[in-house]
Design an enzyme around this catalytic site. Structure first.
Site, PDB file in Angstrom:
ATOM      1  N   SER A   1     119.832  26.485  36.097  1.00  0.00           N
ATOM      2  CA  SER A   1     119.795  25.540  34.981  1.00  0.00           C
ATOM      3  C   SER A   1     120.941  24.556  35.143  1.00  0.00           C
ATOM      4  O   SER A   1     121.905  24.845  35.864  1.00  0.00           O
ATOM      5  CB  SER A   1     119.973  26.324  33.675  1.00  0.00           C
ATOM      6  OG  SER A   1     120.228  25.477  32.587  1.00  0.00           O
TER       7      SER A   1
ATOM      8  N   TYR B   1     124.268  32.082  27.530  1.00  0.00           N
ATOM      9  CA  TYR B   1     123.212  31.627  28.449  1.00  0.00           C
ATOM     10  C   TYR B   1     123.835  31.046  29.723  1.00  0.00           C
ATOM     11  O   TYR B   1     123.433  31.401  30.836  1.00  0.00           O
ATOM     12  CB  TYR B   1     122.346  30.577  27.744  1.00  0.00           C
ATOM     13  CG  TYR B   1     121.235  30.016  28.605  1.00  0.00           C
ATOM     14  CD1 TYR B   1     120.113  30.778  28.916  1.00  0.00           C
ATOM     15  CD2 TYR B   1     121.304  28.714  29.108  1.00  0.00           C
ATOM     16  CE1 TYR B   1     119.088  30.256  29.709  1.00  0.00           C
ATOM     17  CE2 TYR B   1     120.285  28.193  29.895  1.00  0.00           C
ATOM     18  CZ  TYR B   1     119.173  28.969  30.197  1.00  0.00           C
ATOM     19  OH  TYR B   1     118.162  28.458  30.981  1.00  0.00           O
TER      20      TYR B   1
HETATM   21  N1  LIG Z   1     112.962  25.057  29.431  1.00  0.00           N
HETATM   22  C1  LIG Z   1     114.121  24.570  29.801  1.00  0.00           C
HETATM   23  O1  LIG Z   1     114.587  23.532  29.250  1.00  0.00           O
HETATM   24  C2  LIG Z   1     114.904  25.214  30.928  1.00  0.00           C
HETATM   25  C3  LIG Z   1     115.999  24.507  31.436  1.00  0.00           C
HETATM   26  C4  LIG Z   1     116.720  25.064  32.483  1.00  0.00           C
HETATM   27  C5  LIG Z   1     116.353  26.282  33.021  1.00  0.00           C
HETATM   28  N2  LIG Z   1     115.297  26.968  32.496  1.00  0.00           N
HETATM   29  C6  LIG Z   1     114.965  28.251  33.119  1.00  0.00           C
HETATM   30  O2  LIG Z   1     113.642  28.174  33.609  1.00  0.00           O
HETATM   31  C7  LIG Z   1     113.061  29.493  33.657  1.00  0.00           C
HETATM   32  C8  LIG Z   1     111.687  29.457  33.004  1.00  0.00           C
HETATM   33  O3  LIG Z   1     111.852  29.146  31.640  1.00  0.00           O
HETATM   34  P1  LIG Z   1     110.767  28.349  30.758  1.00  0.00           P
HETATM   35  O4  LIG Z   1     111.456  27.167  30.204  1.00  0.00           O
HETATM   36  O5  LIG Z   1     109.512  28.188  31.506  1.00  0.00           O
HETATM   37  O6  LIG Z   1     110.638  29.388  29.533  1.00  0.00           O
HETATM   38  P2  LIG Z   1     109.450  30.266  28.940  1.00  0.00           P
HETATM   39  O7  LIG Z   1     108.222  29.434  28.787  1.00  0.00           O
HETATM   40  O8  LIG Z   1     110.043  30.901  27.732  1.00  0.00           O
HETATM   41  O9  LIG Z   1     109.187  31.345  30.075  1.00  0.00           O
HETATM   42  C9  LIG Z   1     110.046  32.426  30.284  1.00  0.00           C
HETATM   43  C10 LIG Z   1     109.264  33.452  31.051  1.00  0.00           C
HETATM   44  O10 LIG Z   1     110.131  34.566  31.356  1.00  0.00           O
HETATM   45  C11 LIG Z   1     109.419  35.741  31.028  1.00  0.00           C
HETATM   46  N3  LIG Z   1     110.292  36.886  30.791  1.00  0.00           N
HETATM   47  C12 LIG Z   1     111.189  37.089  29.806  1.00  0.00           C
HETATM   48  N4  LIG Z   1     111.756  38.304  29.933  1.00  0.00           N
HETATM   49  C13 LIG Z   1     111.186  38.881  31.024  1.00  0.00           C
HETATM   50  C14 LIG Z   1     111.332  40.125  31.675  1.00  0.00           C
HETATM   51  N5  LIG Z   1     112.174  41.070  31.215  1.00  0.00           N
HETATM   52  N6  LIG Z   1     110.584  40.381  32.783  1.00  0.00           N
HETATM   53  C15 LIG Z   1     109.711  39.470  33.243  1.00  0.00           C
HETATM   54  N7  LIG Z   1     109.500  38.280  32.665  1.00  0.00           N
HETATM   55  C16 LIG Z   1     110.246  37.990  31.567  1.00  0.00           C
HETATM   56  C17 LIG Z   1     108.579  35.377  29.816  1.00  0.00           C
HETATM   57  O11 LIG Z   1     107.561  36.342  29.658  1.00  0.00           O
HETATM   58  P3  LIG Z   1     106.980  36.764  28.189  1.00  0.00           P
HETATM   59  O12 LIG Z   1     106.007  35.678  27.811  1.00  0.00           O
HETATM   60  O13 LIG Z   1     106.345  38.056  28.448  1.00  0.00           O
HETATM   61  O14 LIG Z   1     108.155  36.830  27.254  1.00  0.00           O
HETATM   62  C18 LIG Z   1     108.077  34.016  30.265  1.00  0.00           C
HETATM   63  O15 LIG Z   1     106.990  34.162  31.133  1.00  0.00           O
HETATM   64  C19 LIG Z   1     114.062  30.403  32.960  1.00  0.00           C
HETATM   65  O16 LIG Z   1     114.817  31.101  33.924  1.00  0.00           O
HETATM   66  C20 LIG Z   1     114.963  29.433  32.196  1.00  0.00           C
HETATM   67  O17 LIG Z   1     116.244  29.957  31.983  1.00  0.00           O
HETATM   68  C21 LIG Z   1     114.555  26.462  31.453  1.00  0.00           C
END
Ligand SMILES: NC(=O)c1ccc[n+]([C@@H]2O[C@H](COP(=O)([O-])OP(=O)(O)OC[C@H]3O[C@@H](n4cnc5c(N)ncnc54)[C@H](OP(=O)(O)O)[C@@H]3O)[C@@H](O)[C@H]2O)c1
Length: 296
Positions: free
Chosen positions: A139, A152
């Site tokens: 991130s 975070y």
């Molecule tokens: N969105 C942003 O602005 C942003 C920015 C920078 C970095 N990121 C990073 O990008 C990555 C993806 O995030 P996203 O934005 O796509 O968020 P998201 O839509 O909330 O997706 C998160 C995913 O992680 C899964 N997860 C949570 N706990 C888990 C576990 N114990 N084992 C396996 N899977 C698990 C969730 O599954 P469930 O549906 O089962 O909970 C979901 O599929 C993350 O690492 C996040 O930190 C996001």
């Protein structure tokens, strides 16, 4: 990175139920890979089947799920190589360091750090055999921390450190390790973070409310604005797929022009200048008339 429709190579994407993980699974399937997409609920897996993706039940904190995935890959009926592991699963967390409960810190690190380490350890024999690739989704907060984002950001800083070590440990063995650093991406994550933030605000002591009330009131709007200004999950997925498939990958890929600028700035700017930048960005969202404590 070759693949053919007759014998598509395997890739694993974790956290593929929603957001960037689902979009990346679809993007890699479109590019001809056989995607093993980690989800925690069968219903989430069903939604991926139409795109030719194979869902696997995978909570990255669950050792028996990890063992089942290793067995699936090692016993692949067509003995296909594991081309890449995309460590994407993640949890959000917003709130002051003093107020985020220790259990919450542990839960966050179990997923955002230890879960990725556990899965990486388990899949490394297959990745070394195939001279495959690890893509870790970090991130902007893996490089820049600020008030309200300590828990975070520290989990993402840790993932960056793990990635730097792994890159050097595995380079002699032909496995590349790549970090992707997104800024805002329009996914479910912001909403999840805000739910836990409202729980946290409700249990702050009066003393903590005096210290952090304005900050915790500002954070929802700050997170929402950051996410709203971000890219779609599909756009982010294209960069992640590029990181997974570029013949000569960079060590890091950023997502979003502002993210690239801030990460570069953080390397050269003095701490206090960076502090002023991040604090003035946050202050825009403080409730009107709130007295904002200045650094001593
Ligand atoms: N969105 C942003 O602005 C942003 C920015 C920078 C970095 N990121 C990073 O990008 C990555 C993806 O995030 P996203 O934005 O796509 O968020 P998201 O839509 O909330 O997706 C998160 C995913 O992680 C899964 N997860 C949570 N706990 C888990 C576990 N114990 N084992 C396996 N899977 C698990 C969730 O599954 P469930 O549906 O089962 O909970 C979901 O599929 C993350 O690492 C996040 O930190 C996001």
């Amino acid at each position: 990175m070759t693949k053919s429709s007759e014998s598509p190579e395997l890739v694993v994407v974790t956290g593929a139920s929603t957001g960037m993980g689902a979009a990346t699974a679809r993007e890699l399937a479109r590019r001809g890979f056989h995607v093993l997409a980690g989800v925690r609920r069968e219903a989430d897996g069903k939604a991926l089947l139409a795109d030719g993706i194979e869902p696997v039940i995978l909570d990255i904190t669950n050792q028996s799920h990890i063992a089942a995935l290793v067995a699936r890959i090692d016993g692949d009926p067509r003995q296909r190589a594991l081309r890449a592991l995309v460590n994407n699963a993640g949890l959000p967390c917003a709130g002051p360091v003093e107020v985020v409960a220790l259990d919450e810190w542990r839960r966050l690190f179990e997923v955002n750090v230890f879960g990725h380490v556990a899965l990486t350890q388990a899949l490394l024999p297959a990745l070394v055999r195939s001279k495959g690739r690890i893509v870790n989704i970090s991130s902007l907060n893996g490089k820049v921390s600020m008030a309200g984002y300590g828990a975070y950001a520290s989990s993402k800083f840790a993932l960056e450190a793990v990635s730097d070590a792994l890159r050097n440990e595995l380079a002699p063995h032909g496995v590349r390790v790549v970090v992707v650093e997104p800024g805002g991406v329009k996914t479910e994550m912001a909403g999840l973070g805000l739910t836990s933030l409202s729980r946290l605000s409700a249990r702050m002591t009066p003393e903590q409310t005096t210290r952090y009330g304005a900050l915790t009131q500002a954070l929802p709007a700050h997170v929402a604005a950051f996410t709203e200004a971000g890219v779609t999950a599909d756009i982010a997925a294209r960069t992640i797929a590029k990181a997974a498939t570029d013949r000569r990958p960079r060590t890091r890929y950023t997502i979003g022009a502002m993210t690239a600028f801030l990460i570069r700035a953080a390397r050269f700017l003095p701490d206090r200048v960076l502090d002023r930048m991040t604090n003035s960005d946050l202050r825009k969202y403080y409730p009107a008339g709130s007295a904002v404590a200045r650094p001593a």
